[in-house]
Design a protein around this motif. Structure first.
Motif, PDB file in Angstrom:
ATOM      1  N   MET A   1       0.857  -1.234  -0.058  1.00 55.76           N
ATOM      2  CA  MET A   1       0.261   0.038  -0.171  1.00 55.76           C
ATOM      3  C   MET A   1       0.833   1.319  -0.055  1.00 55.76           C
ATOM      4  O   MET A   1       1.862   1.272   0.545  1.00 55.76           O
ATOM      5  N   SER A   2       0.469   2.215  -0.738  1.00 55.89           N
ATOM      6  CA  SER A   2       1.190   3.435  -0.685  1.00 55.89           C
ATOM      7  C   SER A   2       0.369   4.675  -0.304  1.00 55.89           C
ATOM      8  O   SER A   2      -0.899   4.506  -0.145  1.00 55.89           O
ATOM      9  N   LEU A   3       1.211   5.467   0.446  1.00 58.78           N
ATOM     10  CA  LEU A   3       0.590   6.789   0.956  1.00 58.78           C
ATOM     11  C   LEU A   3       0.595   7.944  -0.288  1.00 58.78           C
ATOM     12  O   LEU A   3       1.753   8.175  -0.783  1.00 58.78           O
ATOM     13  N   THR A   4      -0.471   8.403  -0.626  1.00 62.11           N
ATOM     14  CA  THR A   4      -0.458   9.277  -1.650  1.00 62.11           C
ATOM     15  C   THR A   4      -1.364  10.624  -1.215  1.00 62.11           C
ATOM     16  O   THR A   4      -2.367  10.598  -0.585  1.00 62.11           O
ATOM     17  N   HIS A   5      -0.775  11.641  -1.593  1.00 65.80           N
ATOM     18  CA  HIS A   5      -1.482  12.798  -1.231  1.00 65.80           C
ATOM     19  C   HIS A   5      -2.194  13.463  -2.405  1.00 65.80           C
ATOM     20  O   HIS A   5      -1.441  13.798  -3.403  1.00 65.80           O
ATOM     21  N   ILE A   6      -3.607  13.534  -2.236  1.00 63.15           N
ATOM     22  CA  ILE A   6      -4.338  14.013  -3.350  1.00 63.15           C
ATOM     23  C   ILE A   6      -5.401  15.207  -3.029  1.00 63.15           C
ATOM     24  O   ILE A   6      -5.860  15.002  -1.759  1.00 63.15           O
ATOM     25  N   GLU A   7      -5.795  15.886  -3.821  1.00 65.63           N
ATOM     26  CA  GLU A   7      -7.026  16.799  -3.404  1.00 65.63           C
ATOM     27  C   GLU A   7      -8.371  16.146  -4.072  1.00 65.63           C
ATOM     28  O   GLU A   7      -8.282  16.066  -5.154  1.00 65.63           O
ATOM     29  N   ILE A   8      -9.014  16.177  -3.045  1.00 71.54           N
ATOM     30  CA  ILE A   8     -10.375  15.740  -3.240  1.00 71.54           C
ATOM     31  C   ILE A   8     -11.514  16.681  -2.879  1.00 71.54           C
ATOM     32  O   ILE A   8     -11.350  17.033  -1.855  1.00 71.54           O
ATOM     33  N   ASP A   9     -12.291  17.008  -3.641  1.00 68.97           N
ATOM     34  CA  ASP A   9     -13.642  17.830  -3.131  1.00 68.97           C
ATOM     35  C   ASP A   9     -14.391  17.245  -1.889  1.00 68.97           C
ATOM     36  O   ASP A   9     -14.594  16.231  -1.821  1.00 68.97           O
ATOM     37  N   ASP A  10     -14.087  17.838  -0.889  1.00 71.30           N
ATOM     38  CA  ASP A  10     -14.688  17.550   0.207  1.00 71.30           C
ATOM     39  C   ASP A  10     -15.954  17.083   0.309  1.00 71.30           C
ATOM     40  O   ASP A  10     -16.467  15.991   0.894  1.00 71.30           O
ATOM     41  N   GLU A  11     -17.106  17.975  -0.281  1.00 75.39           N
ATOM     42  CA  GLU A  11     -18.490  17.525  -0.463  1.00 75.39           C
ATOM     43  C   GLU A  11     -18.550  16.276  -1.153  1.00 75.39           C
ATOM     44  O   GLU A  11     -19.313  15.533  -0.728  1.00 75.39           O
ATOM     45  N   VAL A  12     -17.847  16.061  -2.151  1.00 79.18           N
ATOM     46  CA  VAL A  12     -17.956  14.802  -3.202  1.00 79.18           C
ATOM     47  C   VAL A  12     -17.484  13.473  -2.307  1.00 79.18           C
ATOM     48  O   VAL A  12     -18.118  12.551  -2.200  1.00 79.18           O
ATOM     49  N   LEU A  13     -16.440  13.862  -1.553  1.00 84.49           N
ATOM     50  CA  LEU A  13     -15.898  12.866  -0.591  1.00 84.49           C
ATOM     51  C   LEU A  13     -16.768  12.269   0.425  1.00 84.49           C
ATOM     52  O   LEU A  13     -17.059  11.206   0.609  1.00 84.49           O
ATOM     53  N   GLU A  14     -17.560  13.517   1.154  1.00 89.62           N
ATOM     54  CA  GLU A  14     -18.382  13.124   2.239  1.00 89.62           C
ATOM     55  C   GLU A  14     -19.663  12.326   1.730  1.00 89.62           C
ATOM     56  O   GLU A  14     -20.301  11.776   2.267  1.00 89.62           O
TER      57      GLU A  14
END
Length: 74
Positions: A1-14
């Protein structure tokens, strides 16, 4: 497993967490990626069998099937 930093829209993720019943953001993203991969795999299989079907001789297959069903004569 890898640690990845990505930006995801908070509303979409919730929304994904809520609709999928996931407790964590990681679980929601993992489930989304799994579903995405499954869809792409199905599409790839569909394309593969579509290409195979282009070479099928439907009339010949139907004739062979009918011949198998006919009673044998000696």
């Amino acid at each position: 497993m890898s640690l990845t930093h990505i930006e995801i829209d908070d509303e979409v993720l919730e929304q994904a967490k809520r609709l999928g019943g996931h407790r964590t953001k990681t679980a929601a993203v993992a489930a989304a990626l799994t579903e995405y991969n499954e869809r792409l795999s199905r599409a790839e299989a569909y394309d593969h069998y579509f290409e195979l079907a282009r070479e099928w001789d439907i009339e010949g297959a139907e004739a062979a099937h009918r011949a198998e069903k006919e009673p044998r004569t000696r």
